[in-house]
Design an enzyme around this catalytic site. Structure first.
Site, PDB file in Angstrom:
ATOM      1  N   GLU A   8       0.827  -1.217   0.000  1.00 49.94           N
ATOM      2  CA  GLU A   8       0.000   0.000   0.000  1.00 49.94           C
ATOM      3  C   GLU A   8       0.861   1.268   0.000  1.00 49.94           C
ATOM      4  O   GLU A   8       1.682   1.456   0.903  1.00 49.94           O
ATOM      5  CB  GLU A   8      -0.916  -0.004   1.235  1.00 49.94           C
ATOM      6  CG  GLU A   8      -1.880   1.172   1.256  1.00 49.94           C
ATOM      7  CD  GLU A   8      -2.873   1.125   2.426  1.00 49.94           C
ATOM      8  OE1 GLU A   8      -3.191   0.026   2.915  1.00 49.94           O
ATOM      9  OE2 GLU A   8      -3.320   2.197   2.852  1.00 49.94           O
ATOM     10  N   LYS A  51      -7.087  -0.373  11.760  1.00 49.74           N
ATOM     11  CA  LYS A  51      -6.521  -0.872  10.498  1.00 49.74           C
ATOM     12  C   LYS A  51      -5.272  -0.066  10.146  1.00 49.74           C
ATOM     13  O   LYS A  51      -4.264  -0.594   9.689  1.00 49.74           O
ATOM     14  CB  LYS A  51      -7.567  -0.795   9.386  1.00 49.74           C
ATOM     15  CG  LYS A  51      -7.160  -1.453   8.076  1.00 49.74           C
ATOM     16  CD  LYS A  51      -6.415  -0.545   7.122  1.00 49.74           C
ATOM     17  CE  LYS A  51      -6.122  -1.251   5.804  1.00 49.74           C
ATOM     18  NZ  LYS A  51      -5.318  -0.438   4.892  1.00 49.74           N
ATOM     19  N   ASP A  83       4.071 -14.017  12.301  1.00 51.36           N
ATOM     20  CA  ASP A  83       2.691 -14.355  11.961  1.00 51.36           C
ATOM     21  C   ASP A  83       1.806 -13.132  12.232  1.00 51.36           C
ATOM     22  O   ASP A  83       1.317 -12.925  13.343  1.00 51.36           O
ATOM     23  CB  ASP A  83       2.260 -15.554  12.816  1.00 51.36           C
ATOM     24  CG  ASP A  83       0.862 -16.041  12.489  1.00 51.36           C
ATOM     25  OD1 ASP A  83       0.122 -15.314  11.792  1.00 51.36           O
ATOM     26  OD2 ASP A  83       0.493 -17.135  12.953  1.00 51.36           O
ATOM     27  N   HIS A 107      -1.766  10.312  -1.044  1.00 49.99           N
ATOM     28  CA  HIS A 107      -2.038   9.190  -1.954  1.00 49.99           C
ATOM     29  C   HIS A 107      -1.900   9.634  -3.409  1.00 49.99           C
ATOM     30  O   HIS A 107      -1.304   8.955  -4.227  1.00 49.99           O
ATOM     31  CB  HIS A 107      -3.468   8.688  -1.741  1.00 49.99           C
ATOM     32  CG  HIS A 107      -3.575   7.608  -0.718  1.00 49.99           C
ATOM     33  ND1 HIS A 107      -3.032   6.367  -0.900  1.00 49.99           N
ATOM     34  CD2 HIS A 107      -4.172   7.576   0.488  1.00 49.99           C
ATOM     35  CE1 HIS A 107      -3.283   5.617   0.150  1.00 49.99           C
ATOM     36  NE2 HIS A 107      -3.965   6.329   1.010  1.00 49.99           N
TER      37      HIS A 107
HETATM   38  C1  MEV Z   1      -5.630   3.462   5.220  1.00 43.63           C
HETATM   39  O1  MEV Z   1      -4.981   2.266   4.866  1.00 43.63           O
HETATM   40  C2  MEV Z   1      -5.550   3.676   6.715  1.00 43.63           C
HETATM   41  C3  MEV Z   1      -6.367   4.846   7.252  1.00 43.63           C
HETATM   42  O2  MEV Z   1      -7.723   4.722   6.820  1.00 43.63           O
HETATM   43  C4  MEV Z   1      -6.292   4.809   8.760  1.00 43.63           C
HETATM   44  C5  MEV Z   1      -7.229   5.765   9.458  1.00 43.63           C
HETATM   45  O3  MEV Z   1      -8.263   6.126   8.899  1.00 43.63           O
HETATM   46  O4  MEV Z   1      -6.911   6.098  10.624  1.00 43.63           O
HETATM   47  C6  MEV Z   1      -5.886   6.163   6.711  1.00 43.63           C
END
Ligand code: MEV
Length: 413
Positions: A82, A265, A281, A401
């Site tokens: 990513e 995430k 892992d 991005h």
């Molecule tokens: C993207 O991979 C991760 C984010 O969505 C984390 C977040 O929103 O805190 C940017």
């Protein structure tokens, strides 16, 4: 203690060859190890790692820069597909330096193995019998000479009652097993399987599942930072405003599971990438992190970010020894952040040994063992989250991005 700095200014502007040379120098990589960065895992090595191998699947390996952790400099190898993650974590780690870097800690590396006992005629008597046979159970569970050599092994036994499951009442035995520098899944599972017949004899029950728990809440690591507000100053935003916005974003993720899932995430973007590069892992850590995030019954952010207001800079010296804070001194604000989570990782055994690039990644990290690795990983997660929250609450996440996208298209990617 290292005298070199992980503050790799302009690293991203260097050519691939220049970056490799710099990292080879940083980690004192041999020629063979340096060549592995390009060659990766061989087909023959891949064939020994899993079943039905038909090839190898490569990912970019990047370097998360700028990490200052407990006064030591670290570079974080990260395997990830990513865009923006490596740039983000390096920016987060750079901000943390303004507050003296990360402070980290961890518990002893104790894993939990579970043995499910069904059809136990008398749960209270069974628990007593297990308690009386504690020494025998622990001696029987001492099945790993490798972990014993490292100074670990079975530590204790706990009994939990699940009186009302869909399959009736169950007695659950937890074996606590110190894995030292190993992640320990194999050792712990072997121990669980080995003590199951003894537990059946002691309780009159029938053993079902015998397996480690990925909610390894005895094996946790944490990282903290305190960053002065002015470190967040930019042409567009005042630092004091940014740190309040970051605290607000964290409050959102503590209160709302929909936001918490995305927030966590982002933390795991960084954590998984380091785990993958070091042959760990990452699914085990993901499972533990999410279960830990829901430990009070609601799924929440794994982090705490809040604004501290302290009388700091305005202190005046009123004697050779004492510092006095004037009553009317304006408060100085800083951002406090903390991440804590279960982190069952290893630096010996498994893919950390069998994957040649994992050994190179561990050499770049220069960690002394599993606990040190877990602490660096916690710092990476916190830095990743900081970068995400700063972007989300200011410029927006798409800005970075899109810049990277443009670079890809310009280079004909
Ligand atoms: C993207 O991979 C991760 C984010 O969505 C984390 C977040 O929103 O805190 C940017």
């Amino acid at each position: 203690m290292c005298s070199r700095s992980s503050r790799l200014q302009g690293f991203y502007k260097k050519s691939l060859a220049e970056r490799i040379a710099l990292i080879a120098d940083w980690a004192a990589l041999t020629v063979e190890e340096t060549e592995l960065l390009a060659a990766g895992l061989s087909a023959e090595q891949a064939d020994t790692m899993i079943e039905n191998t038909i090839g190898r699947y490569a990912l970019p390996l990047g370097i998360g820069a700028n990490f200052l952790i407990n006064g030591q400099e670290y570079l974080a190898p990260m395997a990830i597909e990513e865009p923006s993650v490596v740039a983000g974590v390096s920016a987060g780690a750079r901000l943390a330096r303004a507050g003296g870097g990360f402070r980290t800690g961890s518990t002893e590396p104790v894993m939990i193995a579970q043995i499910q006992l069904l059809d136990v005629p008398d749960a209270a008597r069974a628990e007593k019998a297990i308690g009386s046979a504690r020494s025998e159970i622990l001696a029987t569970a001492d099945t790993s000479p490798t972990i014993k050599r490292l100074g670990g092994g079975p530590q204790d036994i706990e009994v939990r009652h699940l009186p009302d499951t869909a399959a009736g009442p169950m007695l659950i035995v937890h074996l606590l097993f110190d894995c030292r520098d190993a992640m320990g899944a194999n050792a712990v599972n072997t121990a669980a399987e080995t003590i199951a017949p003894l537990l059946e004899r002691l309780t009159g029950g029938r053993a079902g599942a015998r397996i480690l728990s990925n909610l390894s809440d005895r094996r946790r690591a944490w990282a903290e930072v305190k960053i002065p507000a002015d470190a967040f100053d930019s042409g567009e935003y005042l630092g004091a405003e940014v740190i309040h916005r970051i605290a607000e974003a964290n409050a959102f993720a503590l209160a709302d599971p929909y936001r918490a899932a995305t927030h966590n995430k982002g933390i795991l973007n960084g954590i998984d990438a380091v785990l993958l590069s070091t042959g760990n892992d990452w699914r085990a850590v993901e499972a533990g992190a999410h279960a830990w995030a829901a430990r009070d019954g609601q799924y929440r952010a794994l982090t705490d970010w809040h604004v501290l207001a302290e009388a700091g800079e305005q202190r005046v010296r009123n004697s050779a020894r004492n510092l006095r804070v004037p009553h009317d001194a304006p408060k100085v604000e800083s951002l406090y952040g903390r991440l804590e989570l279960p982190l069952s990782v290893g630096t010996v055994g498994g893919a950390t040994r069998s994957h040649p690039l994992a050994r190179v990644a561990l050499k770049i990290l220069g960690v002394s063992g599993a606990r040190a690795l877990s602490e660096v990983v916690a710092a990476v997660g916190l830095a990743q989250n900081l970068a995400a929250l700063r972007a989300l609450t200011t410029t927006g996440i798409q800005w970075g991005h899109m810049r990277l996208h443009a670079r890809k298209h310009l280079s004909g990617f």
